[in-house]
Design a protein around this motif. Sequence first.
Motif, PDB file in Angstrom:
ATOM      1  N   LEU A   1       0.829  -1.177   0.111  1.00 39.78           N
ATOM      2  CA  LEU A   1      -0.148   0.032  -0.015  1.00 39.78           C
ATOM      3  C   LEU A   1       0.789   1.093   0.051  1.00 39.78           C
ATOM      4  CD1 LEU A   1      -2.840  -1.081   2.250  1.00 39.78           C
ATOM      5  CD2 LEU A   1      -3.144  -0.968  -0.033  1.00 39.78           C
ATOM      6  N   MET A   2       1.672   1.305   0.807  1.00 36.19           N
ATOM      7  CA  MET A   2       2.881   2.413   0.595  1.00 36.19           C
ATOM      8  C   MET A   2       3.512   2.549  -0.425  1.00 36.19           C
ATOM      9  SD  MET A   2       3.002   4.032   3.634  1.00 36.19           S
ATOM     10  CE  MET A   2       4.329   4.717   3.996  1.00 36.19           C
ATOM     11  N   THR A   3       3.736   1.467  -1.351  1.00 34.60           N
ATOM     12  CA  THR A   3       4.531   1.508  -2.602  1.00 34.60           C
ATOM     13  C   THR A   3       3.649   2.252  -3.521  1.00 34.60           C
ATOM     14  OG1 THR A   3       5.911  -0.347  -1.914  1.00 34.60           O
ATOM     15  CG2 THR A   3       5.721   0.016  -4.197  1.00 34.60           C
ATOM     16  N   SER A   4       2.471   1.709  -3.524  1.00 36.08           N
ATOM     17  CA  SER A   4       1.448   1.947  -4.663  1.00 36.08           C
ATOM     18  C   SER A   4       1.146   3.777  -4.034  1.00 36.08           C
ATOM     19  CB  SER A   4       0.372   1.266  -4.629  1.00 36.08           C
ATOM     20  OG  SER A   4      -0.364   1.372  -3.250  1.00 36.08           O
ATOM     21  N   ALA A   5       0.934   4.170  -2.936  1.00 37.28           N
ATOM     22  CA  ALA A   5       0.627   5.386  -2.773  1.00 37.28           C
ATOM     23  C   ALA A   5       2.003   6.403  -3.104  1.00 37.28           C
ATOM     24  CB  ALA A   5       0.528   5.635  -1.286  1.00 37.28           C
ATOM     25  N   ALA A   6       3.311   5.741  -3.004  1.00 42.43           N
ATOM     26  CA  ALA A   6       4.450   6.742  -3.459  1.00 42.43           C
ATOM     27  C   ALA A   6       4.310   6.641  -5.113  1.00 42.43           C
ATOM     28  CB  ALA A   6       5.673   5.777  -3.007  1.00 42.43           C
ATOM     29  N   ALA A   7       4.014   5.736  -5.545  1.00 42.00           N
ATOM     30  CA  ALA A   7       3.811   5.609  -7.221  1.00 42.00           C
ATOM     31  C   ALA A   7       2.587   6.458  -7.646  1.00 42.00           C
ATOM     32  CB  ALA A   7       3.477   4.414  -7.724  1.00 42.00           C
ATOM     33  N   GLU A   8       1.431   6.637  -6.972  1.00 41.27           N
ATOM     34  CA  GLU A   8       0.456   7.606  -7.363  1.00 41.27           C
ATOM     35  C   GLU A   8       0.818   9.006  -7.295  1.00 41.27           C
ATOM     36  OE1 GLU A   8      -2.822   7.425  -8.316  1.00 41.27           O
ATOM     37  OE2 GLU A   8      -2.747   5.221  -8.417  1.00 41.27           O
ATOM     38  N   LEU A   9       1.678   9.281  -6.278  1.00 45.66           N
ATOM     39  CA  LEU A   9       2.232  10.768  -5.915  1.00 45.66           C
ATOM     40  C   LEU A   9       3.266  10.930  -6.874  1.00 45.66           C
ATOM     41  CD1 LEU A   9       2.550  10.644  -1.929  1.00 45.66           C
ATOM     42  CD2 LEU A   9       0.989  12.096  -3.281  1.00 45.66           C
ATOM     43  N   ALA A  10       4.076  10.064  -7.085  1.00 43.41           N
ATOM     44  CA  ALA A  10       5.150  10.172  -8.190  1.00 43.41           C
ATOM     45  C   ALA A  10       4.385  10.481  -9.707  1.00 43.41           C
ATOM     46  CB  ALA A  10       6.093   8.953  -8.284  1.00 43.41           C
ATOM     47  N   ALA A  11       3.284   9.833  -9.924  1.00 44.24           N
ATOM     48  CA  ALA A  11       2.734  10.176 -10.962  1.00 44.24           C
ATOM     49  C   ALA A  11       2.089  11.410 -11.273  1.00 44.24           C
ATOM     50  CB  ALA A  11       1.588   8.987 -11.332  1.00 44.24           C
ATOM     51  N   ARG A  12       1.929  11.883 -10.496  1.00 45.30           N
ATOM     52  CA  ARG A  12       1.386  13.521 -10.048  1.00 45.30           C
ATOM     53  C   ARG A  12       2.513  14.643  -9.987  1.00 45.30           C
ATOM     54  NH1 ARG A  12      -2.335  10.059  -9.285  1.00 45.30           N
ATOM     55  NH2 ARG A  12      -4.652  10.537  -9.585  1.00 45.30           N
ATOM     56  N   GLY A  13       3.609  14.013 -10.059  1.00 45.54           N
ATOM     57  CA  GLY A  13       4.869  14.921  -9.909  1.00 45.54           C
ATOM     58  C   GLY A  13       5.325  15.363  -8.732  1.00 45.54           C
ATOM     59  N   ALA A  14       5.101  14.501  -7.878  1.00 45.13           N
ATOM     60  CA  ALA A  14       5.620  14.596  -6.588  1.00 45.13           C
ATOM     61  C   ALA A  14       6.890  13.814  -6.156  1.00 45.13           C
ATOM     62  CB  ALA A  14       4.585  14.450  -5.359  1.00 45.13           C
ATOM     63  N   ARG A  15       7.937  14.131  -5.351  1.00 41.72           N
ATOM     64  CA  ARG A  15       9.091  13.370  -5.096  1.00 41.72           C
ATOM     65  C   ARG A  15       8.872  13.119  -3.651  1.00 41.72           C
ATOM     66  NH1 ARG A  15      10.719  17.646  -7.898  1.00 41.72           N
ATOM     67  NH2 ARG A  15      11.140  18.884  -5.875  1.00 41.72           N
ATOM     68  N   VAL A  16       8.638  11.653  -3.465  1.00 43.31           N
ATOM     69  CA  VAL A  16       8.515  11.217  -2.059  1.00 43.31           C
ATOM     70  C   VAL A  16       9.913  10.904  -1.402  1.00 43.31           C
ATOM     71  CG1 VAL A  16       7.766   9.126  -0.590  1.00 43.31           C
ATOM     72  CG2 VAL A  16       6.464   9.683  -2.881  1.00 43.31           C
ATOM     73  N   ILE A  17      10.277  11.854  -0.438  1.00 42.44           N
ATOM     74  CA  ILE A  17      11.610  11.930  -0.004  1.00 42.44           C
ATOM     75  C   ILE A  17      11.773  11.184   1.201  1.00 42.44           C
ATOM     76  CG2 ILE A  17      12.263  14.073  -1.013  1.00 42.44           C
ATOM     77  CD1 ILE A  17      11.353  15.578   1.707  1.00 42.44           C
ATOM     78  N   ALA A  18      10.688  10.530   1.729  1.00 45.84           N
ATOM     79  CA  ALA A  18      10.917   9.783   3.127  1.00 45.84           C
ATOM     80  C   ALA A  18       9.368   8.892   3.218  1.00 45.84           C
ATOM     81  CB  ALA A  18      11.110  10.514   4.269  1.00 45.84           C
ATOM     82  N   GLN A  19       9.618   7.859   3.810  1.00 40.96           N
ATOM     83  CA  GLN A  19       8.201   7.009   4.039  1.00 40.96           C
ATOM     84  C   GLN A  19       8.411   6.753   5.728  1.00 40.96           C
ATOM     85  OE1 GLN A  19       7.653   3.938   1.471  1.00 40.96           O
ATOM     86  NE2 GLN A  19       8.053   4.840  -0.455  1.00 40.96           N
ATOM     87  N   MET A  20       7.111   6.913   6.336  1.00 41.54           N
ATOM     88  CA  MET A  20       7.247   6.390   7.823  1.00 41.54           C
ATOM     89  C   MET A  20       5.854   5.702   7.879  1.00 41.54           C
ATOM     90  SD  MET A  20       8.591   9.793   9.604  1.00 41.54           S
ATOM     91  CE  MET A  20       9.242   8.646  11.040  1.00 41.54           C
ATOM     92  N   VAL A  21       6.074   4.794   8.951  1.00 41.56           N
ATOM     93  CA  VAL A  21       4.654   3.997   8.909  1.00 41.56           C
ATOM     94  C   VAL A  21       4.639   3.753  10.621  1.00 41.56           C
ATOM     95  CG1 VAL A  21       3.812   1.595   9.096  1.00 41.56           C
ATOM     96  CG2 VAL A  21       5.147   2.209   7.061  1.00 41.56           C
ATOM     97  N   GLN A  22       3.418   4.030  11.021  1.00 44.71           N
ATOM     98  CA  GLN A  22       2.781   3.648  12.441  1.00 44.71           C
ATOM     99  C   GLN A  22       2.012   2.531  12.318  1.00 44.71           C
ATOM    100  OE1 GLN A  22       2.767   6.028  15.600  1.00 44.71           O
ATOM    101  NE2 GLN A  22       2.365   3.983  16.115  1.00 44.71           N
ATOM    102  N   ARG A  23       2.351   1.345  13.262  1.00 53.56           N
ATOM    103  CA  ARG A  23       1.735  -0.026  13.325  1.00 53.56           C
ATOM    104  C   ARG A  23       0.898   0.123  14.589  1.00 53.56           C
ATOM    105  NH1 ARG A  23       3.460  -4.384  10.396  1.00 53.56           N
ATOM    106  NH2 ARG A  23       1.339  -4.897  10.814  1.00 53.56           N
TER     107      ARG A  23
END
Length: 145
Positions: free
Chosen positions: A50-72
């Motif tokens: 889910l995180m990977t697909s969200a990063a791909a969606e943002l990249a498709a809209r021109g955003a650069r994902v510089i960090a990813q964090m998860v709260q479990r």
Amino acid sequence: MHQPRRRDRRLARRVPPKRARRQSSQPTAAGADVVLVGYFSAKQKDFEALMTSAAAELAARGARVIAQMVQRRGVSDGGVQKMGLPYSSRTLLSHGKVREVAQVCDQAKADAVVFVASLTERQQRVLTAMLGCPAASLSDILAAD
């Protein structure tokens, strides 16, 4: 004669300032450096996908994902009983995780923080103030573009 004046002052304090209302505008993804934050329960085993697909969606809209964090939620014994609830109704995350996200945003000079989970308007305002940059949910950004 003094009582009506007190009531008038109290009512005036409750009105939010115009400046706070303007901050609720949604950031756009195009050209922005964003930190992607996910909030998942322990029952959800595919959170990395889910995180990977969200990063791909943002990249498709021109955003650069510089960090990813998860709260479990629900990884520890005490969290299993409250797994469906957010850690905090104000911030969705625990206080320590909010501090970690704020530190990452400050170090990486992020333009915005995007949450995979949906946020209420109140959570957006509180997180924007705590993190020092606009906070938005992924669904709001996808709907805006």
